[in-house]
Design a protein around this motif. Structure first.
Motif, PDB file in Angstrom:
ATOM      1  N   GLU A  44       0.835  -1.232  -0.148  1.00  0.00           N
ATOM      2  CA  GLU A  44       0.069  -0.100  -0.015  1.00  0.00           C
ATOM      3  C   GLU A  44       0.956   1.279   0.194  1.00  0.00           C
ATOM      4  O   GLU A  44       1.609   1.191   0.629  1.00  0.00           O
ATOM      5  N   ASP A  45       0.533   2.067  -0.964  1.00  0.00           N
ATOM      6  CA  ASP A  45       1.552   3.197  -0.995  1.00  0.00           C
ATOM      7  C   ASP A  45       0.938   4.648  -0.297  1.00  0.00           C
ATOM      8  O   ASP A  45       1.665   5.525  -0.335  1.00  0.00           O
ATOM      9  N   GLU A  46      -0.168   4.445   0.243  1.00  0.00           N
ATOM     10  CA  GLU A  46      -0.504   5.578   1.288  1.00  0.00           C
ATOM     11  C   GLU A  46      -0.330   5.192   2.597  1.00  0.00           C
ATOM     12  O   GLU A  46      -0.714   4.301   3.192  1.00  0.00           O
ATOM     13  N   ASP A  50      -2.749  -3.581  -3.060  1.00  0.00           N
ATOM     14  CA  ASP A  50      -3.272  -2.480  -3.619  1.00  0.00           C
ATOM     15  C   ASP A  50      -3.034  -2.404  -5.374  1.00  0.00           C
ATOM     16  O   ASP A  50      -1.759  -3.119  -5.598  1.00  0.00           O
ATOM     17  N   MET A 106      -3.196   0.155  -7.351  1.00  0.00           N
ATOM     18  CA  MET A 106      -2.373   1.588  -8.056  1.00  0.00           C
ATOM     19  C   MET A 106      -1.315   1.715  -7.294  1.00  0.00           C
ATOM     20  O   MET A 106      -1.395   2.260  -6.154  1.00  0.00           O
ATOM     21  N   LYS A 118     -11.856   0.059  -2.257  1.00  0.00           N
ATOM     22  CA  LYS A 118     -12.001   1.265  -1.251  1.00  0.00           C
ATOM     23  C   LYS A 118     -12.964   2.294  -1.511  1.00  0.00           C
ATOM     24  O   LYS A 118     -13.431   2.324  -2.528  1.00  0.00           O
TER      25      LYS A 118
END
Ligand code: CA
Length: 225
Positions: A9-11, A53, A55, A102
């Motif tokens: 996850e990039d967030e 995730d 993206m 999401k």
């Protein structure tokens, strides 16, 4: 329940929230934010489940999933920001075990993680003449040949095999395969059945295992094996 969970996850906020919830539920989470790091990490550490995730910076989650499936049956829960993308993803047969949209609540994610692990861990091997279903690895073989099913095709076949001779309507099959009532059309089931049959035929079986019942649905007929 326990296990090592890889969170991709990039967030950062979301990653740490998921990580906290998973740890509180008894799991050991590890976070990666770059898609390019996932495959080498998964090869080296063999996680029990991957929360992926789609993206991502570095490398697209779909490619990552396909790549992982070339060497591992690790359960993969794919995360997308677009609900309308799920049907398309299923059609692409990337090999994901479940899909989450999401925004989600961390509780929902924990429940899905547990459900996927339970399904893959408790999966028993079913045998019906030449057909062997191994729910641990979502693997089906017919007369020793791997049918190379996707997770959805496997679930569909397993359900039909569990209920031999019973006719199921498309809606019943959809409820069974997608218990979270995600939006799928009747044609989704037809297309999964079509692919399933094609794969069964590809290993050289002349007899039909899955029968269409005109206007009603489908059934698995063991006598035809
Ligand atoms: Ca993202």
């Amino acid at each position: 329940m326990s296990g090592n969970i890889l969170i991709v996850e990039d967030e950062p906020k979301l990653a740490s929230l998921l990580s906290d919830y998973l740890r509180a539920s008894g799991f050991e989470p590890f976070c990666l934010s770059n898609g390019a790091e996932v495959v080498p990490w998964a090869r080296a550490h063999k996680p029990d489940l991957i929360l992926l995730d789609l993206m991502l910076p570095g490398r697209d989650g779909m490619e990552v999933c396909k790549d992982i499936r070339t060497f591992s049956h690790v359960p993969i829960l794919m995360v997308t920001a677009r609900i309308e993308e799920i049907d398309r993803l299923l059609g692409l047969e990337l090999g994901g075990d479940d899909y989450i949209c999401k925004p989600f609540s961390p509780r929902e994610v924990i429940a899905r993680v547990k459900a996927v692990l339970r399904r893959t861990r408790d999966g028993q091997t079913i045998q019906a003449k030449g057909l062997v279903l191994d729910g641990h690895r979502y693997r089906a073989t017919l007369n020793g040949h791997d049918l190379e099913l996707t997770a959805v095709e496997f679930k569909l076949l397993q359900f039909l095999v569990d209920n031999p001779g019973h006719i199921f309507g498309r809606q019943q099959l959809m409820d069974k395969i997608y218990p979270d009532e995600r939006i799928v059309t009747d044609r989704t089931i037809d297309s999964h059945i079509k692919k399933l049959r094609r794969k069964i035929e590809a290993v050289g079986t002349q007899t039909k295992l899955i029968h269409s019942v005109y206007g009603v649905g489908y059934k698995f007929e063991p006598d035809s094996l």
